[in-house]
Scaffold this motif. Structure first.
Motif, PDB file in Angstrom:
ATOM      1  N   LEU A   2      21.357  31.951  39.584  1.00 62.66           N
ATOM      2  CA  LEU A   2      21.142  30.521  39.399  1.00 62.66           C
ATOM      3  C   LEU A   2      20.387  29.946  40.598  1.00 62.66           C
ATOM      4  N   ARG A   3      20.822  30.415  41.758  1.00 62.16           N
ATOM      5  CA  ARG A   3      20.205  29.922  42.982  1.00 62.16           C
ATOM      6  C   ARG A   3      18.718  30.299  43.014  1.00 62.16           C
ATOM      7  N   PHE A   4      18.482  31.511  42.568  1.00 59.63           N
ATOM      8  CA  PHE A   4      17.109  32.000  42.557  1.00 59.63           C
ATOM      9  C   PHE A   4      16.243  31.132  41.659  1.00 59.63           C
ATOM     10  N   LEU A   5      16.791  30.856  40.446  1.00 56.72           N
ATOM     11  CA  LEU A   5      16.051  30.022  39.502  1.00 56.72           C
ATOM     12  C   LEU A   5      15.809  28.632  40.082  1.00 56.72           C
ATOM     13  N   ASN A   6      16.867  28.103  40.666  1.00 54.59           N
ATOM     14  CA  ASN A   6      16.764  26.790  41.284  1.00 54.59           C
ATOM     15  C   ASN A   6      15.629  26.742  42.283  1.00 54.59           C
ATOM     16  N   ARG A   7      15.603  27.777  43.111  1.00 50.84           N
ATOM     17  CA  ARG A   7      14.577  27.822  44.154  1.00 50.84           C
ATOM     18  C   ARG A   7      13.193  27.904  43.541  1.00 50.84           C
ATOM     19  N   LEU A   8      13.127  28.716  42.479  1.00 48.23           N
ATOM     20  CA  LEU A   8      11.845  28.908  41.809  1.00 48.23           C
ATOM     21  C   LEU A   8      11.331  27.576  41.287  1.00 48.23           C
ATOM     22  N   PHE A   9      12.255  26.809  40.676  1.00 51.02           N
ATOM     23  CA  PHE A   9      11.831  25.548  40.080  1.00 51.02           C
ATOM     24  C   PHE A   9      11.523  24.490  41.129  1.00 51.02           C
ATOM     25  N   SER A  10      12.377  24.400  42.098  1.00 52.69           N
ATOM     26  CA  SER A  10      12.161  23.356  43.110  1.00 52.69           C
ATOM     27  C   SER A  10      10.866  23.636  43.859  1.00 52.69           C
ATOM     28  N   ARG A  11      10.576  24.917  44.064  1.00 53.52           N
ATOM     29  CA  ARG A  11       9.303  25.303  44.679  1.00 53.52           C
ATOM     30  C   ARG A  11       8.130  24.737  43.884  1.00 53.52           C
ATOM     31  N   ASP A  12       8.283  24.932  42.529  1.00 50.72           N
ATOM     32  CA  ASP A  12       7.196  24.515  41.664  1.00 50.72           C
ATOM     33  C   ASP A  12       6.997  23.007  41.710  1.00 50.72           C
ATOM     34  N   ARG A  13       8.118  22.311  41.808  1.00 46.76           N
ATOM     35  CA  ARG A  13       8.049  20.858  41.720  1.00 46.76           C
ATOM     36  C   ARG A  13       7.304  20.235  42.901  1.00 46.76           C
ATOM     37  N   GLY A  16       3.014  22.462  47.667  1.00 41.53           N
ATOM     38  CA  GLY A  16       2.393  22.039  48.918  1.00 41.53           C
ATOM     39  C   GLY A  16       3.385  22.073  50.044  1.00 41.53           C
ATOM     40  N   GLY A  17       4.651  22.318  49.737  1.00 44.44           N
ATOM     41  CA  GLY A  17       5.642  22.494  50.792  1.00 44.44           C
ATOM     42  C   GLY A  17       6.158  21.193  51.365  1.00 44.44           C
ATOM     43  N   SER A  18       7.113  21.327  52.272  1.00 48.83           N
ATOM     44  CA  SER A  18       7.780  20.149  52.825  1.00 48.83           C
ATOM     45  C   SER A  18       6.902  19.394  53.805  1.00 48.83           C
ATOM     46  N   LYS A  19       5.796  19.993  54.209  1.00 49.10           N
ATOM     47  CA  LYS A  19       4.903  19.347  55.162  1.00 49.10           C
ATOM     48  C   LYS A  19       4.417  17.991  54.642  1.00 49.10           C
ATOM     49  N   ASN A  20       4.081  17.960  53.358  1.00 44.47           N
ATOM     50  CA  ASN A  20       3.554  16.708  52.811  1.00 44.47           C
ATOM     51  C   ASN A  20       4.582  15.590  52.862  1.00 44.47           C
TER      52      ASN A  20
ATOM     53  N   ARG B 176       4.254  27.568  64.142  1.00 46.48           N
ATOM     54  CA  ARG B 176       4.532  28.826  63.453  1.00 46.48           C
ATOM     55  C   ARG B 176       3.520  28.998  62.330  1.00 46.48           C
ATOM     56  N   PRO B 177       2.507  29.818  62.567  1.00 42.81           N
ATOM     57  CA  PRO B 177       1.406  29.969  61.601  1.00 42.81           C
ATOM     58  C   PRO B 177       1.891  30.302  60.197  1.00 42.81           C
ATOM     59  N   ARG B 178       2.952  31.091  60.103  1.00 42.83           N
ATOM     60  CA  ARG B 178       3.438  31.468  58.781  1.00 42.83           C
ATOM     61  C   ARG B 178       3.933  30.249  58.000  1.00 42.83           C
ATOM     62  N   MET B 179       4.659  29.360  58.708  1.00 40.52           N
ATOM     63  CA  MET B 179       5.156  28.153  58.043  1.00 40.52           C
ATOM     64  C   MET B 179       4.028  27.196  57.707  1.00 40.52           C
ATOM     65  N   VAL B 180       3.040  27.136  58.593  1.00 36.64           N
ATOM     66  CA  VAL B 180       1.885  26.281  58.325  1.00 36.64           C
ATOM     67  C   VAL B 180       1.187  26.762  57.066  1.00 36.64           C
ATOM     68  N   LYS B 181       1.044  28.088  56.990  1.00 36.27           N
ATOM     69  CA  LYS B 181       0.331  28.694  55.872  1.00 36.27           C
ATOM     70  C   LYS B 181       0.999  28.370  54.537  1.00 36.27           C
ATOM     71  N   ARG B 182       2.327  28.377  54.516  1.00 31.38           N
ATOM     72  CA  ARG B 182       2.971  28.097  53.226  1.00 31.38           C
ATOM     73  C   ARG B 182       3.252  26.609  53.032  1.00 31.38           C
ATOM     74  N   GLY B 183       2.735  25.779  53.924  1.00 31.75           N
ATOM     75  CA  GLY B 183       2.826  24.333  53.714  1.00 31.75           C
ATOM     76  C   GLY B 183       4.140  23.730  54.144  1.00 31.75           C
TER      77      GLY B 183
END
Lengths: 91, 267
Positions: A2-13, A16-20, B176-183
């Protein structure tokens, strides 16, 4: 699983990652920080606004209020300007 | 001889001010310059331990500015590097033991003897910060790619400008270049864009920094260290050279990896 699926979906949502998210939050907070660090900015803006508006509209200058407001993902400059009279024959 | 006083500051604590001061000081002397590092973090001094000079302290900055001790007596000579000196902070006194005016006089005095006076600033924006920047000609702002650090760095740049310091350059630390790379981490452009200051250099996250601090030997002494390499490049820039940025793609060569593993094992 379940956790894996959750991660998969939240990733998709939030692609661009948490940076944005970090960037958006930072930009918002810095608007407020910078305004607070420099109160003269708002005062100067207020004076200029009054000067321009006065050419067209008679306003209640003492009740004029300008602030920065955070909306969802943006910062808005909100001005509350009570109108007394529209000048005639301008157009 | 007229040197330059550079204050190393950040607002937020724990982002690498002291490490940066120690490494740039050491690297600049490796380039043949005369450098004094001044620890202004009164009450919480650390530059001495990072440099491995903690057992050599007799007098400190407060002894000097309050007039009891001659500057030459208080300066600790680092025997490993020709031309490198440390003026330690006091550990038992209050921050108010030094005034901005005294600090300015001290910096002017040191400028006559050294090419670079590196002032390690305490965290925060109170008296200690005001003291540290009062004698500075320019500033290095250290920030890590996290919201809290970038926010504080922005505030610090504002305060520096308000104090009349207009040459403020940014060092992005612990990227951390790896973290930058994955956003998942702000990249260099993001941070420059937000802070709108000139970039002096980028230092990648590197475990060697902790190892070198454990030993009291700045990372620039380790030629296989990526952080050390980054600091050496920054030092050359401060010395007036044009140096390319350290490439951040983390795929370090296989040989280097082996070399490093071997080095780690032999420690």
């Amino acid at each position: 699983m379940l956790r894996f699926l959750n991660r998969l979906f939240s990733r998709d949502r939030d692609k661009g990652g948490s940076k944005n998210v970090a960037m958006e939050r930072l930009k918002l907070v810095l608007v407020h920080d910078r305004v607070n660090a420099c109160p003269q900015l708002l005062e100067a803006l207020k004076e200029d606004l009054i000067r321009v508006i006065r050419e067209y509209i008679e306003i209640d200058e003492t009740a004029l209020d300008i602030t920065f407001d955070s909306m969802e993902n943006t910062v808005a400059l909100v001005a509350n300007i009570p109108v007394l009279k529209i000048k005639k024959g301008l157009v | 001889m007229k040197g330059k006083v550079i204050v190393i500051t950040s607002g937020k604590g724990g982002v690498g001010k002291t490490t940066t001061t120690a490494n740039l000081g050491t690297a600049l002397t490796m380039l043949g310059r005369r450098v004094v590092m001044v620890d202004t973090d009164i009450g919480l001094r650390n530059l001495d331990v990072v440099m491995g000079l903690e057992n050599r302290i007799v007098f400190d900055i407060v002894d000097v500015v309050t007039g009891g001790t001659k500057l030459k007596q208080a300066l600790i000579k680092d025997k490993r590097f020709e031309g490198l000196y440390l003026l330690p902070a006091a550990q038992t006194k209050e921050k108010t033991a030094v005034s901005p005016h005294q600090m300015k006089t001290l910096c002017n005095e040191l400028k006559k003897e050294f090419d670079f006076v590196l002032v390690d600033c305490p965290a925060g924006i109170e008296q200690g910060f005001k003291n540290a920047i009062s004698g500075a000609d320019e500033a290095i702002v250290v920030a890590v790619p996290e919201v809290s650090s970038v926010r504080d760095a922005d505030g610090i740049v504002g305060l520096l400008e308000a104090a009349g310091l207009n040459k403020n350059q940014l060092i992005i630390n612990r990227i951390r270049p790896r973290m930058v790379k994955r956003g998942d981490m702000m990249d260099i452009e993001d941070m420059i864009d937000i802070l709108s200051v000139d970039l002096l250099g980028v230092v990648p996250e590197d475990e060697i920094v902790i190892v070198s601090t454990n030993k009291g030997e700045p990372a620039v002494m380790d030629t296989s260290s990526r952080a050390g390499d980054a600091y050496r490049r920054i030092a050359r820039r401060l010395n007036g050279e044009e140096v390319s940025m350290l490439p951040l793609n983390h795929s370090e060569g296989l040989m280097n990896k082996f070399r490093r593993m071997f080095k780690m094992a032999s420690r």
